[in-house]
Design a protein around this motif. Structure first.
Motif, PDB file in Angstrom:
ATOM      1  N   ALA A 119      36.148  45.973  43.902  1.00 28.65           N
ATOM      2  CA  ALA A 119      35.839  44.879  42.976  1.00 28.65           C
ATOM      3  C   ALA A 119      37.127  44.184  42.545  1.00 28.65           C
ATOM      4  O   ALA A 119      37.177  42.957  42.425  1.00 28.65           O
ATOM      5  CB  ALA A 119      35.066  45.413  41.776  1.00 28.65           C
ATOM      6  N   GLN A 120      38.181  44.968  42.321  1.00 29.35           N
ATOM      7  CA  GLN A 120      39.462  44.386  41.903  1.00 29.35           C
ATOM      8  C   GLN A 120      40.082  43.563  43.031  1.00 29.35           C
ATOM      9  O   GLN A 120      40.599  42.463  42.792  1.00 29.35           O
ATOM     10  CB  GLN A 120      40.448  45.497  41.509  1.00 29.35           C
ATOM     11  N   ILE A 121      40.041  44.079  44.259  1.00 32.60           N
ATOM     12  CA  ILE A 121      40.663  43.371  45.387  1.00 32.60           C
ATOM     13  C   ILE A 121      39.887  42.085  45.706  1.00 32.60           C
ATOM     14  O   ILE A 121      40.477  41.047  46.013  1.00 32.60           O
ATOM     15  CB  ILE A 121      40.747  44.292  46.633  1.00 32.60           C
ATOM     16  N   ASP A 139      40.797  41.108  57.546  1.00 25.82           N
ATOM     17  CA  ASP A 139      39.846  41.830  58.401  1.00 25.82           C
ATOM     18  C   ASP A 139      39.371  43.091  57.680  1.00 25.82           C
ATOM     19  O   ASP A 139      40.117  44.054  57.588  1.00 25.82           O
ATOM     20  CB  ASP A 139      40.518  42.172  59.734  1.00 25.82           C
ATOM     21  N   GLU A 140      38.162  43.057  57.174  1.00 28.12           N
ATOM     22  CA  GLU A 140      37.584  44.180  56.421  1.00 28.12           C
ATOM     23  C   GLU A 140      38.568  44.682  55.353  1.00 28.12           C
ATOM     24  O   GLU A 140      38.889  45.876  55.324  1.00 28.12           O
ATOM     25  CB  GLU A 140      37.205  45.333  57.361  1.00 28.12           C
ATOM     26  N   PRO A 141      39.053  43.797  54.474  1.00 30.21           N
ATOM     27  CA  PRO A 141      40.138  44.207  53.575  1.00 30.21           C
ATOM     28  C   PRO A 141      39.734  45.247  52.535  1.00 30.21           C
ATOM     29  O   PRO A 141      40.603  45.890  51.969  1.00 30.21           O
ATOM     30  CB  PRO A 141      40.535  42.896  52.887  1.00 30.21           C
ATOM     31  N   THR A 142      38.445  45.417  52.291  1.00 30.19           N
ATOM     32  CA  THR A 142      38.051  46.350  51.233  1.00 30.19           C
ATOM     33  C   THR A 142      37.185  47.499  51.748  1.00 30.19           C
ATOM     34  O   THR A 142      36.727  48.324  50.965  1.00 30.19           O
ATOM     35  CB  THR A 142      37.262  45.625  50.117  1.00 30.19           C
ATOM     36  N   THR A 143      36.973  47.559  53.055  1.00 29.31           N
ATOM     37  CA  THR A 143      36.046  48.552  53.607  1.00 29.31           C
ATOM     38  C   THR A 143      36.507  49.981  53.349  1.00 29.31           C
ATOM     39  O   THR A 143      35.696  50.878  53.148  1.00 29.31           O
ATOM     40  CB  THR A 143      35.873  48.303  55.112  1.00 29.31           C
ATOM     41  N   ALA A 144      37.838  50.195  53.351  1.00 37.23           N
ATOM     42  CA  ALA A 144      38.334  51.561  53.172  1.00 37.23           C
ATOM     43  C   ALA A 144      38.494  51.922  51.701  1.00 37.23           C
ATOM     44  O   ALA A 144      38.931  53.018  51.373  1.00 37.23           O
ATOM     45  CB  ALA A 144      39.664  51.726  53.905  1.00 37.23           C
ATOM     46  N   LEU A 145      38.152  51.004  50.810  1.00 34.99           N
ATOM     47  CA  LEU A 145      38.427  51.233  49.383  1.00 34.99           C
ATOM     48  C   LEU A 145      37.185  51.677  48.624  1.00 34.99           C
ATOM     49  O   LEU A 145      36.061  51.391  49.022  1.00 34.99           O
ATOM     50  CB  LEU A 145      38.950  49.940  48.744  1.00 34.99           C
ATOM     51  N   ASP A 146      37.420  52.351  47.514  1.00 37.81           N
ATOM     52  CA  ASP A 146      36.315  52.720  46.637  1.00 37.81           C
ATOM     53  C   ASP A 146      35.764  51.488  45.943  1.00 37.81           C
ATOM     54  O   ASP A 146      36.466  50.501  45.756  1.00 37.81           O
ATOM     55  CB  ASP A 146      36.810  53.720  45.602  1.00 37.81           C
ATOM     56  N   VAL A 147      34.523  51.611  45.514  1.00 35.95           N
ATOM     57  CA  VAL A 147      33.806  50.434  45.042  1.00 35.95           C
ATOM     58  C   VAL A 147      34.447  49.801  43.792  1.00 35.95           C
ATOM     59  O   VAL A 147      34.514  48.579  43.680  1.00 35.95           O
ATOM     60  CB  VAL A 147      32.298  50.754  44.863  1.00 35.95           C
ATOM     61  N   THR A 148      34.971  50.612  42.886  1.00 38.19           N
ATOM     62  CA  THR A 148      35.572  50.013  41.683  1.00 38.19           C
ATOM     63  C   THR A 148      36.892  49.329  42.026  1.00 38.19           C
ATOM     64  O   THR A 148      37.270  48.330  41.413  1.00 38.19           O
ATOM     65  CB  THR A 148      35.812  51.052  40.565  1.00 38.19           C
ATOM     66  N   GLY A 190      26.881  35.995  42.140  1.00 39.57           N
ATOM     67  CA  GLY A 190      26.698  37.229  41.385  1.00 39.57           C
ATOM     68  C   GLY A 190      28.000  37.944  41.062  1.00 39.57           C
ATOM     69  O   GLY A 190      27.996  38.995  40.439  1.00 39.57           O
ATOM     70  N   ALA A 191      29.135  37.368  41.528  1.00 35.21           N
ATOM     71  CA  ALA A 191      30.407  38.061  41.342  1.00 35.21           C
ATOM     72  C   ALA A 191      30.778  38.143  39.869  1.00 35.21           C
ATOM     73  O   ALA A 191      30.636  37.182  39.127  1.00 35.21           O
ATOM     74  CB  ALA A 191      31.504  37.347  42.118  1.00 35.21           C
ATOM     75  N   LYS A 192      31.215  39.332  39.490  1.00 31.54           N
ATOM     76  CA  LYS A 192      31.627  39.555  38.110  1.00 31.54           C
ATOM     77  C   LYS A 192      33.089  39.970  38.110  1.00 31.54           C
ATOM     78  O   LYS A 192      33.551  40.544  39.093  1.00 31.54           O
ATOM     79  CB  LYS A 192      30.784  40.679  37.473  1.00 31.54           C
ATOM     80  N   PRO A 193      33.801  39.707  37.034  1.00 33.42           N
ATOM     81  CA  PRO A 193      35.167  40.234  36.990  1.00 33.42           C
ATOM     82  C   PRO A 193      35.106  41.761  37.004  1.00 33.42           C
ATOM     83  O   PRO A 193      34.156  42.345  36.474  1.00 33.42           O
ATOM     84  CB  PRO A 193      35.706  39.709  35.661  1.00 33.42           C
ATOM     85  N   PRO A 194      36.098  42.402  37.650  1.00 33.74           N
ATOM     86  CA  PRO A 194      36.046  43.863  37.742  1.00 33.74           C
ATOM     87  C   PRO A 194      36.046  44.512  36.364  1.00 33.74           C
ATOM     88  O   PRO A 194      36.784  44.086  35.485  1.00 33.74           O
ATOM     89  CB  PRO A 194      37.310  44.213  38.527  1.00 33.74           C
ATOM     90  N   SER A 195      35.202  45.513  36.192  1.00 36.72           N
ATOM     91  CA  SER A 195      35.071  46.105  34.867  1.00 36.72           C
ATOM     92  C   SER A 195      36.015  47.275  34.655  1.00 36.72           C
ATOM     93  O   SER A 195      36.234  47.694  33.534  1.00 36.72           O
ATOM     94  CB  SER A 195      33.626  46.552  34.632  1.00 36.72           C
ATOM     95  N   MET A 232      27.858  50.779  39.072  1.00 36.12           N
ATOM     96  CA  MET A 232      26.731  49.907  39.402  1.00 36.12           C
ATOM     97  C   MET A 232      27.167  48.442  39.392  1.00 36.12           C
ATOM     98  O   MET A 232      26.749  47.655  40.235  1.00 36.12           O
ATOM     99  CB  MET A 232      25.575  50.115  38.415  1.00 36.12           C
ATOM    100  N   GLN A 233      28.024  48.084  38.431  1.00 30.29           N
ATOM    101  CA  GLN A 233      28.477  46.691  38.325  1.00 30.29           C
ATOM    102  C   GLN A 233      29.401  46.303  39.474  1.00 30.29           C
ATOM    103  O   GLN A 233      29.480  45.139  39.843  1.00 30.29           O
ATOM    104  CB  GLN A 233      29.218  46.481  37.001  1.00 30.29           C
ATOM    105  N   ALA A 234      30.129  47.301  40.008  1.00 34.06           N
ATOM    106  CA  ALA A 234      31.159  46.989  41.004  1.00 34.06           C
ATOM    107  C   ALA A 234      30.583  46.745  42.393  1.00 34.06           C
ATOM    108  O   ALA A 234      31.245  46.159  43.236  1.00 34.06           O
ATOM    109  CB  ALA A 234      32.176  48.128  41.064  1.00 34.06           C
ATOM    110  N   VAL A 235      29.349  47.189  42.646  1.00 35.74           N
ATOM    111  CA  VAL A 235      28.788  47.049  43.995  1.00 35.74           C
ATOM    112  C   VAL A 235      28.548  45.571  44.300  1.00 35.74           C
ATOM    113  O   VAL A 235      27.837  44.904  43.563  1.00 35.74           O
ATOM    114  CB  VAL A 235      27.445  47.813  44.111  1.00 35.74           C
ATOM    115  N   PRO A 236      29.153  45.048  45.385  1.00 34.24           N
ATOM    116  CA  PRO A 236      28.894  43.645  45.715  1.00 34.24           C
ATOM    117  C   PRO A 236      27.461  43.484  46.223  1.00 34.24           C
ATOM    118  O   PRO A 236      27.015  44.237  47.077  1.00 34.24           O
ATOM    119  CB  PRO A 236      29.895  43.325  46.830  1.00 34.24           C
ATOM    120  N   ARG A 237      26.745  42.540  45.661  1.00 30.62           N
ATOM    121  CA  ARG A 237      25.355  42.341  46.050  1.00 30.62           C
ATOM    122  C   ARG A 237      25.215  41.073  46.880  1.00 30.62           C
ATOM    123  O   ARG A 237      25.971  40.124  46.672  1.00 30.62           O
ATOM    124  CB  ARG A 237      24.454  42.219  44.790  1.00 30.62           C
ATOM    125  N   PRO A 238      24.264  41.048  47.796  1.00 30.80           N
ATOM    126  CA  PRO A 238      24.098  39.857  48.638  1.00 30.80           C
ATOM    127  C   PRO A 238      23.431  38.703  47.894  1.00 30.80           C
ATOM    128  O   PRO A 238      22.423  38.161  48.315  1.00 30.80           O
ATOM    129  CB  PRO A 238      23.229  40.368  49.791  1.00 30.80           C
TER     130      PRO A 238
END
Lengths: 340, 334
Positions: free
Chosen positions: B194-196, B182-191, A284-289, A274-280
């Motif tokens: 976040a890191q990229i 160009d869409e650097p994270t589109t193919a990646l999983d959400v967690t 709101g950016a958080k360091p990756p958990s 839930m935290q990792a989903v980028p929100r519009p």
């Protein structure tokens, strides 16, 4: 522009007064093992049990490789499970012969992610949609007349809000969103009870995605459908689902009512997702958990399947496998230290 | 480039494709600027022209079928009409690109480390051994846990997240002034995404690079970009600082796009406010506003061309209505 109607908890009426108390689909202790060429084995689905009640939308979420698509296919008997039991409308279909299963197939249908690959490019939409109506006989054992089929095709076009002249056209003449409507129409052709949708909106642009999510919701209300909705997009799953199950490395780590699980996650993985989903929302950016990638499912590890990436893991977690346990709010969570 | 002049200045850029004896416009007269250490987003749905724009910036369009007009000034140098020989000197060095699919961007037959080394050797004339030292340092900077092993791996042996880190390491190997992602994270999983995203946000601090981020995901834009250009049907519908754009969208398309994203928290709407219909294909774009046929604010004047304009030079929209005429519905309980 629409004025969306909102209600705090579920946007859908909770259906408790169904005629049949029997779940549409239930699975217990499902295991699906793939054999690799070098003789090693991968457990894609690892001891999964779930129940889908009539009228429910069970959202199955997780990252790539977590086994959600394999699970969806196993449940519809598109592939055989290695062990466990699948019960559809009260009948054990786990080892049912294909001929016995075929009449039941009408009541369980699937919608896939790639709307183009799932439609034969050389056939007109009308012919594609007529196929299931020709293959399957009616309840009385009779074949459908061509008039009945034509009539049904027009009904289907109305249901998915496509014009009737679409029946005369070929799949490539449609946009991605329209093609997904055609796929949904085909799934609806035989009036199924259960639809398994595997990432049905993830290849679509956001504005079109919203149209298709709304269509799924409308059809469910209109036709009393039950869905297993497989997706990686948590916001989409939250919008459509009454219940969710979160998968990680082949197993369900948390499951329960959508608002309970996604609004107050008890499992650290659900929380991290839930935290990792980028929100519009700017700022709101958080360091990756979570650090690192999902471990390869090829190497089975001892203890909790999440302990290698878990921010709150204890030494205990590396040695002991947590089982799903019911919390007071009705959710099940597989964690030794769930967030209260 | 610390003198305050922009790293990239795109003015009235148009790209068309020659098809059946006529020129079909893909991108029409777009302008935007990227300053030093700035992250600028180009956002829009598929087919809106954002990737074509990136290809034009990198000089990757085939001039036998594509026609490029207007001006792209990179550190003061004009890129439109630049010879392939000169472009080759820029690409990979001052101007680098990260693609959506790192699996196809790497050659499958060489190790990842070899491919990064090669780039450094070609552009900077280092020895293989010196280049490898830099490669390992870059991979470590990108948060790769075991740089030595990753460098010695073939692309297919790495996870999606590791491949994308290696791809970014390769792009940064010659410390580019501008990184086009160009869409650097589109193919990646959400967690992993976040890191990229965190990595890309830190590039300006660690490498002094500006980033042009091309994405369809408004969430990615909000979390990374300082400024945004919203593309629709090959034109810029709205451009401005992210903060303002997300809090007060000035174009109905931006507002509708934001509204159609399902909320992750708070009440769930009964229905999502979807945008009906689909964008017009390139050959069928109207002279006037291309969004008019899907817009709830559309009126007769929308049939005429409308230029970007706005309350301030920073935040502009191509809409005949002024911002105070655009009263967007707020989700309500009834």
């Amino acid at each position: 522009m629409f004025y969306p109607r909102t209600s705090l908890f579920s946007p859908f009426p909770v259906m408790t007064d169904m005629a049949s108390p029997l779940p549409v689909l239930s699975a217990s202790n499902l295991i699906k093992t793939y054999k690799l060429a070098d003789g090693r084995e991968v457990r894609a689905v690892d001891d999964v049990s779930l129940t889908v009640q009539a009228g429910d939308v069970l959202g199955l979420v997780g990252e790539s490789g977590c086994g959600k698509s394999t699970l969806g296919r196993c449940l519809l008997k598109l592939m055989d499970v290695s062990s466990g039991q699948i019960v559809f409308e009260g009948r054990d279909i786990t080892h049912m012969r294909e001929a016995t299963l075929r009449p039941l197939r009408q009541r369980m249908q699937m919608v896939f992610q790639d709307s183009y690959a799932s439609l034969n490019p050389r056939r007109r939409v009308g012919a594609l949609l007529a196929e299931p109506l020709k293959v399957h006989r009616q309840a009385d054992g009779q074949r459908r007349s061509s008039i009945a089929i034509t009539h049904r095709l027009e009904e289907l076009m109305d249901l998915v809000a496509l014009s009737r002249d679409a029946l005369e056209r070929y799949p490539h003449e449609f946009s991605g969103g329209q093609r997904q409507r055609i796929n949904i129409a085909r799934a609806l052709a035989l009036s199924p009870r259960l639809i398994v949708a595997d990432e049905p909106v993830s290849a679509l642009d956001v504005s079109v995605q919203a149209q298709i999510v709304n269509l799924f919701a409308d059809l469910r209300e209109q036709l009393g459908l039950t869905y297993l909705f497989i997706a990686h997009d948590l916001a989409v799953v939250r919008q459509i689902s009454t219940r969710v199950a979160v998968m990680y490395l082949g197993g369900i780590v948390e499951t329960g009512q959508t608002d309970v699980v996604l609004c107050q996650p008890a499992h650290p993985y659900t929380r991290a997702l839930m935290q990792a989903v980028p929100r519009p929302i700017v700022g709101g950016a958080k360091p990756p958990s979570l650090k690192g990638d999902i471990p390869s499912p090829m190497k089975r590890q001892a203890g909790c399947r999440f302990h290698t990436r878990c921010p709150v893991a204890q030494p205990y977690c590396a040695a002991n496998v947590p089982v799903l346990q019911r919390l007071d709010d009705g959710r099940d969570v597989a964690c030794h230290f769930p967030v209260a | 480039m610390e003198d305050g002049s922009p790293v990239l200045e795109v003015r009235e850029l148009s790209v068309g494709v020659r098809s059946g004896g006529r020129l079909v416009p893909l991108v029409e007269r777009i302008s935007f600027t990227v300053h030093a250490r700035e992250i600028v987003g180009l956002v829009g749905e598929s087919g809106c022209g954002k990737s074509i724009t990136a290809m034009a910036l990198m000089g990757l369009l085939d001039s036998s079928v594509m026609h490029v007009e207007g001006s792209i000034r990179f550190r003061g140098q004009e890129l439109v009409g630049l010879s392939p020989r000169h472009f080759r000197k820029l690409r990979g060095r001052a101007l680098a690109m990260v693609f959506q699919d790192p699996m196809t961007a790497f050659t499958p037959v060489y190790t990842v480390g070899w491919q990064i080394d090669e780039q450094i050797i070609v552009h900077e004339g280092l020895s293989r051994r010196q280049a490898r030292q830099r490669t390992l340092g870059l991979l470590a900077d990108m948060g790769v846990p075991d740089p030595q092993r990753t460098a010695d791996s073939y692309p297919h042996q790495l996870s999606g997240g590791l491949r994308q880190r290696a791809m970014i390491a390769m792009a940064l190997s010659c410390r580019p002034q501008l990184l086009i992602a160009d869409e650097p994270t589109t193919a990646l999983d959400v967690t992993v995404q976040a890191q990229i995203l965190d990595l890309l946000r830190n590039l300006r601090r660690d490498y002094g690079s500006s980033v042009l981020m091309i994405t369809h995901d408004m969430g990615v834009v909000a979390e990374t970009c300082d400024a945004v250009a919203v593309f629709y049907a090959g034109r810029v519908a709205e451009i401005g600082p992210s903060q303002e754009m997300f809090s007060r969208p000035a174009h109905p398309y931006t507002a509708a796009l934001l509204a159609s994203i399902p909320p992750l928290i708070g009440p769930r709407p009964h229905r999502l406010p979807a945008i009906a219909g689909a964008p017009p294909p390139p050959a069928q774009r109207p002279v006037g506003c291309a969004f008019a046929s899907r817009c709830s604010f559309a009126r007769d004047t929308c049939a005429k061309p409308v230029a970007l304009h706005g309350m301030n030079p920073e935040h502009q929209a191509a809409c005949v209505l002024s911002p105070d005429q655009l009263v967007f519905p707020v989700p309500c309980d009834d």
